[in-house]
Design a protein around this motif. Structure first.
Motif, PDB file in Angstrom:
ATOM      1  N   GLU A 251     -37.470 -29.802 -18.418  1.00 63.03           N
ATOM      2  CA  GLU A 251     -37.860 -29.920 -19.823  1.00 63.03           C
ATOM      3  C   GLU A 251     -36.979 -30.894 -20.594  1.00 63.03           C
ATOM      4  OE1 GLU A 251     -37.917 -26.047 -21.498  1.00 63.03           O
ATOM      5  OE2 GLU A 251     -39.572 -25.320 -20.237  1.00 63.03           O
ATOM      6  N   SER A 252     -35.759 -31.139 -20.105  1.00 63.15           N
ATOM      7  CA  SER A 252     -34.839 -32.022 -20.813  1.00 63.15           C
ATOM      8  C   SER A 252     -35.157 -33.477 -20.479  1.00 63.15           C
ATOM      9  CB  SER A 252     -33.396 -31.696 -20.417  1.00 63.15           C
ATOM     10  OG  SER A 252     -32.504 -32.666 -20.944  1.00 63.15           O
ATOM     11  N   MET A 253     -35.452 -34.288 -21.508  1.00 60.86           N
ATOM     12  CA  MET A 253     -35.751 -35.699 -21.282  1.00 60.86           C
ATOM     13  C   MET A 253     -34.515 -36.452 -20.788  1.00 60.86           C
ATOM     14  SD  MET A 253     -38.239 -37.764 -21.323  1.00 60.86           S
ATOM     15  CE  MET A 253     -39.431 -36.889 -22.350  1.00 60.86           C
ATOM     16  N   ASP A 254     -33.337 -36.048 -21.271  1.00 62.23           N
ATOM     17  CA  ASP A 254     -32.104 -36.704 -20.811  1.00 62.23           C
ATOM     18  C   ASP A 254     -31.871 -36.446 -19.330  1.00 62.23           C
ATOM     19  OD1 ASP A 254     -31.663 -37.675 -23.350  1.00 62.23           O
ATOM     20  OD2 ASP A 254     -30.372 -35.991 -23.949  1.00 62.23           O
ATOM     21  N   GLN A 255     -32.137 -35.226 -18.894  1.00 61.56           N
ATOM     22  CA  GLN A 255     -31.957 -34.913 -17.473  1.00 61.56           C
ATOM     23  C   GLN A 255     -32.967 -35.679 -16.623  1.00 61.56           C
ATOM     24  OE1 GLN A 255     -32.085 -30.743 -16.618  1.00 61.56           O
ATOM     25  NE2 GLN A 255     -31.648 -30.998 -14.429  1.00 61.56           N
ATOM     26  N   CYS A 256     -34.202 -35.809 -17.116  1.00 64.31           N
ATOM     27  CA  CYS A 256     -35.197 -36.600 -16.389  1.00 64.31           C
ATOM     28  C   CYS A 256     -34.746 -38.051 -16.260  1.00 64.31           C
ATOM     29  CB  CYS A 256     -36.545 -36.538 -17.112  1.00 64.31           C
ATOM     30  SG  CYS A 256     -37.361 -34.918 -17.050  1.00 64.31           S
ATOM     31  N   ARG A 257     -34.255 -38.603 -17.351  1.00 65.75           N
ATOM     32  CA  ARG A 257     -33.800 -39.994 -17.317  1.00 65.75           C
ATOM     33  C   ARG A 257     -32.628 -40.156 -16.352  1.00 65.75           C
ATOM     34  NH1 ARG A 257     -34.467 -44.282 -20.596  1.00 65.75           N
ATOM     35  NH2 ARG A 257     -35.634 -43.011 -22.063  1.00 65.75           N
ATOM     36  N   HIS A 258     -31.696 -39.195 -16.384  1.00 67.86           N
ATOM     37  CA  HIS A 258     -30.531 -39.281 -15.496  1.00 67.86           C
ATOM     38  C   HIS A 258     -30.954 -39.197 -14.031  1.00 67.86           C
ATOM     39  CE1 HIS A 258     -26.464 -38.770 -13.995  1.00 67.86           C
ATOM     40  NE2 HIS A 258     -26.820 -37.631 -13.416  1.00 67.86           N
ATOM     41  N   THR A 259     -31.924 -38.314 -13.736  1.00 72.14           N
ATOM     42  CA  THR A 259     -32.404 -38.182 -12.352  1.00 72.14           C
ATOM     43  C   THR A 259     -33.080 -39.461 -11.889  1.00 72.14           C
ATOM     44  OG1 THR A 259     -32.728 -35.805 -12.696  1.00 72.14           O
ATOM     45  CG2 THR A 259     -33.851 -36.802 -10.823  1.00 72.14           C
ATOM     46  N   LEU A 260     -33.906 -40.078 -12.746  1.00 77.59           N
ATOM     47  CA  LEU A 260     -34.570 -41.325 -12.377  1.00 77.59           C
ATOM     48  C   LEU A 260     -33.566 -42.470 -12.209  1.00 77.59           C
ATOM     49  CD1 LEU A 260     -37.723 -41.121 -14.671  1.00 77.59           C
ATOM     50  CD2 LEU A 260     -37.699 -41.158 -12.184  1.00 77.59           C
ATOM     51  N   GLU A 261     -32.544 -42.504 -13.058  1.00 76.54           N
ATOM     52  CA  GLU A 261     -31.522 -43.547 -12.909  1.00 76.54           C
ATOM     53  C   GLU A 261     -30.768 -43.394 -11.599  1.00 76.54           C
ATOM     54  OE1 GLU A 261     -29.200 -43.123 -16.414  1.00 76.54           O
ATOM     55  OE2 GLU A 261     -30.534 -44.354 -17.667  1.00 76.54           O
ATOM     56  N   GLN A 262     -30.497 -42.134 -11.199  1.00 71.39           N
ATOM     57  CA  GLN A 262     -29.815 -41.919  -9.923  1.00 71.39           C
ATOM     58  C   GLN A 262     -30.633 -42.480  -8.761  1.00 71.39           C
ATOM     59  OE1 GLN A 262     -29.158 -37.636  -9.944  1.00 71.39           O
ATOM     60  NE2 GLN A 262     -26.960 -37.976 -10.032  1.00 71.39           N
ATOM     61  N   HIS A 263     -31.973 -42.372  -8.858  1.00 68.84           N
ATOM     62  CA  HIS A 263     -32.844 -42.831  -7.776  1.00 68.84           C
ATOM     63  C   HIS A 263     -33.396 -44.226  -8.038  1.00 68.84           C
ATOM     64  CE1 HIS A 263     -32.760 -38.445  -7.232  1.00 68.84           C
ATOM     65  NE2 HIS A 263     -33.009 -38.694  -5.962  1.00 68.84           N
ATOM     66  N   ASN A 264     -32.724 -44.985  -8.920  1.00 70.44           N
ATOM     67  CA  ASN A 264     -33.122 -46.368  -9.193  1.00 70.44           C
ATOM     68  C   ASN A 264     -34.569 -46.433  -9.678  1.00 70.44           C
ATOM     69  OD1 ASN A 264     -32.608 -49.117  -9.391  1.00 70.44           O
ATOM     70  ND2 ASN A 264     -33.376 -49.536  -7.326  1.00 70.44           N
ATOM     71  N   TRP A 265     -34.990 -45.418 -10.474  1.00 72.33           N
ATOM     72  CA  TRP A 265     -36.314 -45.331 -11.086  1.00 72.33           C
ATOM     73  C   TRP A 265     -37.440 -45.247 -10.043  1.00 72.33           C
ATOM     74  CZ3 TRP A 265     -36.755 -44.306 -16.146  1.00 72.33           C
ATOM     75  CH2 TRP A 265     -35.612 -44.507 -16.919  1.00 72.33           C
ATOM     76  N   ASN A 266     -37.091 -44.753  -8.860  1.00 74.25           N
ATOM     77  CA  ASN A 266     -38.114 -44.494  -7.848  1.00 74.25           C
ATOM     78  C   ASN A 266     -38.601 -43.059  -8.052  1.00 74.25           C
ATOM     79  OD1 ASN A 266     -39.573 -43.853  -5.522  1.00 74.25           O
ATOM     80  ND2 ASN A 266     -38.338 -45.208  -4.232  1.00 74.25           N
ATOM     81  N   ILE A 267     -39.781 -42.927  -8.673  1.00 78.19           N
ATOM     82  CA  ILE A 267     -40.233 -41.594  -9.087  1.00 78.19           C
ATOM     83  C   ILE A 267     -40.531 -40.710  -7.885  1.00 78.19           C
ATOM     84  CG2 ILE A 267     -42.657 -42.290  -9.278  1.00 78.19           C
ATOM     85  CD1 ILE A 267     -42.824 -40.393 -11.705  1.00 78.19           C
ATOM     86  N   GLU A 268     -41.052 -41.288  -6.785  1.00 80.52           N
ATOM     87  CA  GLU A 268     -41.358 -40.472  -5.612  1.00 80.52           C
ATOM     88  C   GLU A 268     -40.091 -39.878  -5.020  1.00 80.52           C
ATOM     89  OE1 GLU A 268     -43.559 -42.785  -2.876  1.00 80.52           O
ATOM     90  OE2 GLU A 268     -45.337 -42.947  -4.135  1.00 80.52           O
ATOM     91  N   ALA A 269     -39.054 -40.719  -4.887  1.00 81.33           N
ATOM     92  CA  ALA A 269     -37.789 -40.228  -4.331  1.00 81.33           C
ATOM     93  C   ALA A 269     -37.138 -39.207  -5.268  1.00 81.33           C
ATOM     94  CB  ALA A 269     -36.830 -41.398  -4.081  1.00 81.33           C
ATOM     95  N   ALA A 270     -37.225 -39.455  -6.579  1.00 79.36           N
ATOM     96  CA  ALA A 270     -36.617 -38.526  -7.544  1.00 79.36           C
ATOM     97  C   ALA A 270     -37.302 -37.169  -7.510  1.00 79.36           C
ATOM     98  CB  ALA A 270     -36.681 -39.125  -8.950  1.00 79.36           C
ATOM     99  N   VAL A 271     -38.636 -37.189  -7.454  1.00 78.18           N
ATOM    100  CA  VAL A 271     -39.388 -35.928  -7.420  1.00 78.18           C
ATOM    101  C   VAL A 271     -39.098 -35.169  -6.131  1.00 78.18           C
ATOM    102  CG1 VAL A 271     -41.704 -34.945  -7.270  1.00 78.18           C
ATOM    103  CG2 VAL A 271     -41.202 -36.671  -8.988  1.00 78.18           C
ATOM    104  N   GLN A 272     -39.106 -35.893  -4.997  1.00 79.60           N
ATOM    105  CA  GLN A 272     -38.855 -35.233  -3.712  1.00 79.60           C
ATOM    106  C   GLN A 272     -37.467 -34.611  -3.671  1.00 79.60           C
ATOM    107  OE1 GLN A 272     -41.136 -34.783  -1.225  1.00 79.60           O
ATOM    108  NE2 GLN A 272     -39.584 -33.399  -0.463  1.00 79.60           N
ATOM    109  N   ASP A 273     -36.469 -35.345  -4.180  1.00 81.22           N
ATOM    110  CA  ASP A 273     -35.100 -34.806  -4.179  1.00 81.22           C
ATOM    111  C   ASP A 273     -34.999 -33.581  -5.070  1.00 81.22           C
ATOM    112  OD1 ASP A 273     -32.391 -34.721  -3.507  1.00 81.22           O
ATOM    113  OD2 ASP A 273     -31.824 -35.902  -5.258  1.00 81.22           O
ATOM    114  N   ARG A 274     -35.699 -33.600  -6.222  1.00 82.18           N
ATOM    115  CA  ARG A 274     -35.660 -32.459  -7.135  1.00 82.18           C
ATOM    116  C   ARG A 274     -36.355 -31.242  -6.510  1.00 82.18           C
ATOM    117  NH1 ARG A 274     -32.695 -30.253 -11.128  1.00 82.18           N
ATOM    118  NH2 ARG A 274     -33.960 -28.785 -12.312  1.00 82.18           N
TER     119      ARG A 274
END
Length: 422
Positions: free
Chosen positions: A6-29
């Motif tokens: 629910e936190s937009m900041d946490q979403c942004r931080h997760t995407l930045e960690q994965h170089n904005w690769n949404i598939e990798a970010a979602v899979q890791d989460r």
């Protein structure tokens, strides 16, 4: 929407960690939610050891065709080439003591992987096999847990065949489909500390270098090595050959794991049944103990009531005896100041006694109280007129009146009314 964050900041931080690769970010989460450690967690202190010395390892080396050279030129340049490479090796060996190779110190393995993926996509495009976005140790752990083949690619940035392999072999759709559907794919540059560490562990000879790793005989083992510039069709054939040759080990391991899981489930069910039986026995024992304690408590209460009743009766008897001893003597029948009173008790018996007119009504009460036949609590009533005699001190009559003040005649009949509670 996909991960429930629910936190937009946490979403942004997760995407930045994965170089904005949404598939990798979602899979890791999603892996984190299933209890699998995140790729950004520190690597385990004792990573899995990989067996690289299996005598059954399949090795496939593609030799680079040597250009035709004149033998005279080759023999003339041979001493100079030997001297050059010998001095270069000595220089590198000495330099290693003076200034250690910075690649030997792995400080940010995930950062090395993300940096390599970013570089690869900038140079060769985004159409490539799905890179495992985690450390080498985490890739080994996932391959072991999921019983899958792990394909390791070591990228030599300075090698002359690297560009052609990445463009014309690794990024071919058929190769991508095979890798994505049949195995995990981990890659890193040997110029990065993480990639250099893996290259030292796998002891590659040339580039491009591919290693197929799987769980074999209960330990992660290198079952295939592919070295050199290999063509797409050849790569597919070699990977299929390695996987088919070792598929029985994975099937066997799956069966053993399933058997272990069934044994564990059966043991867990037996333990649960035992615990349920134990809890039932404990509950039965607890109820039995509570019933015994309740019965014992009731018996104790009855016994206490009996003792209290005995003490009360004894105290009452002592009080009756004391009242009887304190009564004034009965006047003589010829005494003109005496009053003859007949008491009608609740049990229909009659008691007669004489009192003096000047005596308080309390004396009448004490006399009746001292009798064995009288109730514990009572009141005395007169008939004509009908009234209750105030024999005991009250707020209205703090000092009970005398017989004469109460209006009693020389002969009276008084009624004793029982006030004792049932």
């Amino acid at each position: 929407d996909l991960t429930g964050i629910e936190s937009m900041d946490q979403c942004r931080h997760t995407l930045e960690q994965h170089n904005w690769n949404i598939e990798a970010a979602v899979q890791d989460r999603l892996n984190e939610q299933e209890g699998v450690p995140s790729v950004f967690n520190p690597p385990p202190s004792r990573p899995l050891q990989v067996n690289t010395a299996d005598h059954r390892i399949y090795s496939y080396v593609v030799s680079r065709p040597q250009p035709r050279a004149r033998w005279g030129y080759y023999f003339i340049m041979l001493p100079f080439r030997f001297t050059y490479y010998t001095l270069l090796d000595i220089f590198r060996f000495a330099l290693r003591f003076i200034r250690p190779d910075p690649r030997s110190r792995v400080t940010d393995p995930v950062g090395d992987i993300i940096s390599f993926i970013h570089m690869f996509e900038e140079k060769y495009g985004r159409i490539h096999p799905v890179f495992y976005q985690g450390t080498y140790s985490q890739a080994l752990n996932d391959a072991k847990r999921e019983l899958r083949f792990l394909l390791v690619y070591l990228h030599g940035d300075d090698h002359q065949d690297t560009d052609e392999f990445c463009r014309n072999t690794l990024c071919v759709p058929e190769v991508i489909t095979l890798i994505n559907t049949r195995m995990l794919f981990w890659a890193c540059s040997t110029n990065k500390p993480e990639g250099y560490r893996v290259s030292q562990a796998l002891r590659e000879n040339t580039y491009p270098f591919l290693a197929v790793i799987m769980l074999k005989d209960r330990r992660m083992t290198v079952v295939g090595r592919l070295e050199g510039l290999i063509q797409p069709d050849d790569l597919i054939n070699q990977l299929m050959f390695i996987m088919d040759a070792n598929q029985t080990y994975l099937v066997s391991e799956r069966l053993e794991r399933e058997e272990r899981n069934q044994t564990q489930v059966l043991r867990q069910q037996q333990d649960e049944a035992y615990l349920a039986s134990l809890r039932a026995d404990q509950e039965k024992e607890r109820r039995k103990k509570e019933e015994w304690e309740r019965k014992k408590k009731k018996e104790e209460e009855v016994q206490q009531q009996k003792l209290a009743e005995e003490r009360r009766r004894q105290t009452l008897q002592e009080e009756k005896e004391r009242k009887s001893e304190c009564l004034p003597p009965e006047p003589h029948p010829d005494d003109p100041e005496s009053v003859k009173i007949i008491f009608k008790l609740p049990n229909d018996s009659r008691v007669e006694r004489r009192f003096h007119f000047t005596q308080s009504l309390t004396v009448i009460h004490d006399f009746l109280f001292s009798l064995k036949e009288s109730p514990e609590k009572f009141q005395i009533e007169a008939n004509f007129p009908r009234r209750v005699l105030p024999c005991l001190p009250t707020e209205e009559w703090p000092n009970p009146p005398t017989l004469q003040e109460a209006g009693l005649s020389h002969t009276e009949v008084l009624f004793v009314q029982d006030l004792t509670d049932d």
